[in-house]
Design a protein around this motif. Structure first.
Motif, PDB file in Angstrom:
ATOM      1  N   THR A  19      27.443  39.082 169.259  1.00 36.93           N
ATOM      2  CA  THR A  19      27.318  38.338 168.003  1.00 36.93           C
ATOM      3  C   THR A  19      25.917  37.740 167.895  1.00 36.93           C
ATOM      4  OG1 THR A  19      29.665  37.785 168.065  1.00 36.93           O
ATOM      5  CG2 THR A  19      28.260  36.378 166.704  1.00 36.93           C
ATOM      6  N   LEU A  20      25.302  37.941 166.737  1.00 35.23           N
ATOM      7  CA  LEU A  20      23.947  37.415 166.505  1.00 35.23           C
ATOM      8  C   LEU A  20      23.986  36.090 165.760  1.00 35.23           C
ATOM      9  CD1 LEU A  20      20.826  37.608 166.355  1.00 35.23           C
ATOM     10  CD2 LEU A  20      21.126  38.944 164.256  1.00 35.23           C
ATOM     11  N   VAL A  21      23.403  35.074 166.377  1.00 38.09           N
ATOM     12  CA  VAL A  21      23.139  33.812 165.688  1.00 38.09           C
ATOM     13  C   VAL A  21      21.675  33.846 165.263  1.00 38.09           C
ATOM     14  CG1 VAL A  21      23.103  31.293 165.881  1.00 38.09           C
ATOM     15  CG2 VAL A  21      24.797  32.626 167.185  1.00 38.09           C
ATOM     16  N   ALA A  22      21.432  33.871 163.951  1.00 34.58           N
ATOM     17  CA  ALA A  22      20.052  33.879 163.442  1.00 34.58           C
ATOM     18  C   ALA A  22      19.569  32.431 163.393  1.00 34.58           C
ATOM     19  CB  ALA A  22      20.003  34.522 162.067  1.00 34.58           C
ATOM     20  N   VAL A  23      18.603  32.111 164.238  1.00 31.58           N
ATOM     21  CA  VAL A  23      18.171  30.710 164.386  1.00 31.58           C
ATOM     22  C   VAL A  23      17.123  30.384 163.314  1.00 31.58           C
ATOM     23  CG1 VAL A  23      17.074  29.031 165.916  1.00 31.58           C
ATOM     24  CG2 VAL A  23      18.741  30.664 166.836  1.00 31.58           C
ATOM     25  N   SER A  24      17.569  29.600 162.338  1.00 29.57           N
ATOM     26  CA  SER A  24      16.762  29.321 161.140  1.00 29.57           C
ATOM     27  C   SER A  24      16.130  27.931 161.155  1.00 29.57           C
ATOM     28  CB  SER A  24      17.638  29.507 159.900  1.00 29.57           C
ATOM     29  OG  SER A  24      18.881  28.814 160.051  1.00 29.57           O
ATOM     30  N   LYS A  25      16.212  27.237 162.270  1.00 30.28           N
ATOM     31  CA  LYS A  25      15.648  25.876 162.365  1.00 30.28           C
ATOM     32  C   LYS A  25      14.194  25.858 161.896  1.00 30.28           C
ATOM     33  CE  LYS A  25      14.372  26.401 167.249  1.00 30.28           C
ATOM     34  NZ  LYS A  25      14.821  26.222 168.639  1.00 30.28           N
ATOM     35  N   THR A  26      13.842  24.840 161.188  1.00 27.10           N
ATOM     36  CA  THR A  26      12.504  24.587 160.599  1.00 27.10           C
ATOM     37  C   THR A  26      12.158  25.537 159.440  1.00 27.10           C
ATOM     38  OG1 THR A  26      11.010  26.003 161.919  1.00 27.10           O
ATOM     39  CG2 THR A  26      11.657  23.875 162.901  1.00 27.10           C
ATOM     40  N   LYS A  27      12.939  26.573 159.221  1.00 32.69           N
ATOM     41  CA  LYS A  27      12.600  27.564 158.183  1.00 32.69           C
ATOM     42  C   LYS A  27      13.264  27.195 156.852  1.00 32.69           C
ATOM     43  CE  LYS A  27      10.259  30.133 161.031  1.00 32.69           C
ATOM     44  NZ  LYS A  27       8.787  30.165 160.952  1.00 32.69           N
ATOM     45  N   PRO A  28      12.618  27.541 155.741  1.00 30.21           N
ATOM     46  CA  PRO A  28      13.168  27.164 154.433  1.00 30.21           C
ATOM     47  C   PRO A  28      14.437  27.931 154.065  1.00 30.21           C
ATOM     48  CG  PRO A  28      11.198  28.515 154.149  1.00 30.21           C
ATOM     49  CD  PRO A  28      11.321  28.243 155.627  1.00 30.21           C
ATOM     50  N   VAL A  29      15.158  27.360 153.121  1.00 26.33           N
ATOM     51  CA  VAL A  29      16.392  27.948 152.602  1.00 26.33           C
ATOM     52  C   VAL A  29      16.164  29.387 152.107  1.00 26.33           C
ATOM     53  CG1 VAL A  29      17.861  27.746 150.539  1.00 26.33           C
ATOM     54  CG2 VAL A  29      17.616  25.796 152.098  1.00 26.33           C
ATOM     55  N   SER A  30      15.006  29.637 151.515  1.00 29.51           N
ATOM     56  CA  SER A  30      14.727  30.984 150.986  1.00 29.51           C
ATOM     57  C   SER A  30      14.763  32.039 152.096  1.00 29.51           C
ATOM     58  CB  SER A  30      13.370  31.012 150.279  1.00 29.51           C
ATOM     59  OG  SER A  30      12.341  30.705 151.193  1.00 29.51           O
ATOM     60  N   PHE A  31      14.373  31.673 153.315  1.00 30.84           N
ATOM     61  CA  PHE A  31      14.414  32.618 154.437  1.00 30.84           C
ATOM     62  C   PHE A  31      15.868  32.953 154.785  1.00 30.84           C
ATOM     63  CE2 PHE A  31      10.118  32.197 156.820  1.00 30.84           C
ATOM     64  CZ  PHE A  31       9.432  32.004 155.641  1.00 30.84           C
ATOM     65  N   ILE A  32      16.699  31.924 154.739  1.00 26.45           N
ATOM     66  CA  ILE A  32      18.118  32.130 155.058  1.00 26.45           C
ATOM     67  C   ILE A  32      18.753  33.009 153.982  1.00 26.45           C
ATOM     68  CG2 ILE A  32      20.348  30.968 155.418  1.00 26.45           C
ATOM     69  CD1 ILE A  32      18.779  28.551 156.474  1.00 26.45           C
ATOM     70  N   GLU A  33      18.370  32.776 152.722  1.00 25.10           N
ATOM     71  CA  GLU A  33      18.903  33.597 151.622  1.00 25.10           C
ATOM     72  C   GLU A  33      18.540  35.067 151.796  1.00 25.10           C
ATOM     73  OE1 GLU A  33      19.159  30.306 148.016  1.00 25.10           O
ATOM     74  OE2 GLU A  33      17.215  31.231 148.474  1.00 25.10           O
ATOM     75  N   GLU A  34      17.335  35.307 152.309  1.00 26.52           N
ATOM     76  CA  GLU A  34      16.901  36.684 152.532  1.00 26.52           C
ATOM     77  C   GLU A  34      17.764  37.356 153.601  1.00 26.52           C
ATOM     78  OE1 GLU A  34      12.563  36.424 152.414  1.00 26.52           O
ATOM     79  OE2 GLU A  34      12.522  38.505 153.150  1.00 26.52           O
ATOM     80  N   ALA A  35      18.035  36.641 154.671  1.00 22.19           N
ATOM     81  CA  ALA A  35      18.876  37.193 155.742  1.00 22.19           C
ATOM     82  C   ALA A  35      20.328  37.331 155.265  1.00 22.19           C
ATOM     83  CB  ALA A  35      18.806  36.306 156.986  1.00 22.19           C
ATOM     84  N   TYR A  36      20.755  36.369 154.485  1.00 23.83           N
ATOM     85  CA  TYR A  36      22.122  36.403 153.923  1.00 23.83           C
ATOM     86  C   TYR A  36      22.313  37.656 153.064  1.00 23.83           C
ATOM     87  CZ  TYR A  36      26.317  34.754 151.456  1.00 23.83           C
ATOM     88  OH  TYR A  36      27.592  34.636 150.940  1.00 23.83           O
ATOM     89  N   ALA A  37      21.298  37.977 152.261  1.00 17.78           N
ATOM     90  CA  ALA A  37      21.369  39.167 151.398  1.00 17.78           C
ATOM     91  C   ALA A  37      21.512  40.444 152.212  1.00 17.78           C
ATOM     92  CB  ALA A  37      20.127  39.243 150.511  1.00 17.78           C
ATOM     93  N   GLU A  38      21.069  40.393 153.474  1.00 16.02           N
ATOM     94  CA  GLU A  38      21.208  41.549 154.378  1.00 16.02           C
ATOM     95  C   GLU A  38      22.546  41.537 155.108  1.00 16.02           C
ATOM     96  OE1 GLU A  38      18.906  44.067 154.573  1.00 16.02           O
ATOM     97  OE2 GLU A  38      18.150  42.942 152.837  1.00 16.02           O
ATOM     98  N   GLY A  39      23.361  40.543 154.830  1.00 18.34           N
ATOM     99  CA  GLY A  39      24.688  40.495 155.444  1.00 18.34           C
ATOM    100  C   GLY A  39      24.833  39.510 156.588  1.00 18.34           C
ATOM    101  N   GLN A  40      23.754  38.843 156.979  1.00 15.15           N
ATOM    102  CA  GLN A  40      23.847  37.882 158.081  1.00 15.15           C
ATOM    103  C   GLN A  40      24.616  36.644 157.615  1.00 15.15           C
ATOM    104  OE1 GLN A  40      22.909  38.272 161.259  1.00 15.15           O
ATOM    105  NE2 GLN A  40      23.576  36.219 161.815  1.00 15.15           N
ATOM    106  N   ARG A  41      25.584  36.210 158.406  1.00 14.80           N
ATOM    107  CA  ARG A  41      26.403  35.062 158.010  1.00 14.80           C
ATOM    108  C   ARG A  41      26.369  33.907 159.011  1.00 14.80           C
ATOM    109  NH1 ARG A  41      25.845  37.301 154.101  1.00 14.80           N
ATOM    110  NH2 ARG A  41      27.322  38.006 152.514  1.00 14.80           N
ATOM    111  N   ILE A  42      25.856  34.140 160.205  1.00 18.35           N
ATOM    112  CA  ILE A  42      25.825  33.077 161.218  1.00 18.35           C
ATOM    113  C   ILE A  42      24.383  32.606 161.404  1.00 18.35           C
ATOM    114  CG2 ILE A  42      26.370  32.457 163.601  1.00 18.35           C
ATOM    115  CD1 ILE A  42      28.392  34.688 163.684  1.00 18.35           C
TER     116      ILE A  42
END
Ligand SMILES: *Cc1c(COP(=O)(O)O)cnc(C)c1O
Length: 216
Positions: A19-42
Motif C-alpha cells: 500500500t502506498l501512502v503518498a506523503v504530501s506534508k508541506t505541499k499545497p492542496v493542488s498537488f494532492i488534487e493532481e495525485a487524486y486525479a490519478e487515483g491516489q487516495r491515501i
C-alpha cells in the motif's frame, strides 16, 4: 516530470500487496488534487493542523494517515477523521487517542512506532518495549484504539547492510506477533529506501519527495 508520472513510476516498482501512502506534508492542496486525479487516495501528513485544513478542502474519500510525532494536545484536530496514525510512540499518545476517539464514537486504527535507527532523534518504542507491549494485554485498556501494525524508520545512510538489518529486525518482530496480535500493516520505507524495505517485508510504504518533489 509531473506528479502523475512520478506516481506511475513509483507504482510500477511496488508489488501488488504493498500500500502506498503518498506523503504530501508541506505541499499545497493542488498537488494532492493532481495525485487524486490519478487515483491516489491515501495521503500522509505530519502536522495535525495542516492535515485538518487539507481534509476540509479535499474530497471526503481521501484516507488521511498521520506519520509524524504527535503532541497530545493536537490529537483532537485529527480525531474526527484520521484513517491511520503511524506514530504511536508513547503511552500519553495512546491515552489521548483513546479519549478523543471515544468522544467521536470511533475506533481509530494505529501503528506502534518502533525505533530501529541509529539516530537517537528518531522516535518510537525500542524493539524490546514493543515486544513486551504486544505480549501483554495492556492495549485492551484502549478499546477505541486498534493496533493494526508496526511502523519504523531506518537510519538515513547509504550503508545498505545497515538499513537491511534494521528493516529485518522490525520484520521479525512483526512476523512474531502478526497472528496473535492481529497485525496487518508493516509500514517501512521512504523515497530513498523503499525497495529495501519491501525486500524486507514492508507492505506499506510512505513516499513523499519522489512523488511531489523535494521539500525545503
Ligand atoms: C517525511 C516522511 C516520509 C517521506 O519522506 P520522503 O523521503 O520524502 O519520501 C516518510 N515517513 C515519515 C515518518 C516522514 O516524516
Amino acid at each position: 516530470m509531473s506528479i502523475a508520472e512520478n506516481l506511475q513510476n513509483v507504482h510500477n516498482r511496488l508489488p501488488q500487496n504493498v500500500t502506498l501512502v503518498a506523503v504530501s506534508k508541506t505541499k499545497p492542496v493542488s498537488f494532492i488534487e493532481e495525485a487524486y486525479a490519478e487515483g491516489q487516495r491515501i495521503f500522509g501528513e505530519n502536522r495535525p493542523l495542516e492535515m485538518r485544513d487539507k481534509h476540509a478542502e479535499l474530497p471526503e474519500d481521501i484516507q488521511w494517515h498521520m506519520i509524524g510525532q504527535l503532541q497530545t494536545n493536537k490529537v483532537k484536530y485529527i480525531a474526527p477523521f484520521v484513517s491511520l496514525i503511524h506514530s504511536v510512540d508513547r503511552e500519553s499518545v495512546l491515552k489521548e487517542i483513546q479519549k478523543r476517539a471515544a468522544q467521536h464514537d470511533r475506533v481509530i486504527d494505529v501503528l506502534i512506532q518502533v525505533h530501529i535507527a541509529q539516530e537517537t532523534t528518531k522516535a518510537g518504542y525500542s524493539i524490546d518495549e514493543a515486544d513486551a507491549l504486544l505480549n501483554s494485554d495492556y492495549l485492551s485498556q484502549f478499546p477505541n484504539v486498534k493496533v493494526v501494525g508496526l511502523m519504523g524508520m531506518a537510519t538515513n545512510t547509504t550503508d545498505e547492510t545497515q538499513v537491511t538489518s534494521e528493516f529485518d529486525k522490525l520484520n521479525q518482530l512483526f512476523t512474531k506477533h502478526q497472528s496473535s496480535a492481529n497485525l496487518t500493516y508493516l509500514s517501512m520505507g521512504m523515497s530513498n529506501d523503499y525497495p529495501l524495505a519491501i525486500a524486507n517485508g514492508a507492505n506499506m510504504v510512505r513516499i513523499g519527495s519522489t512523488i511531489f518533489g523535494s521539500r525545503n
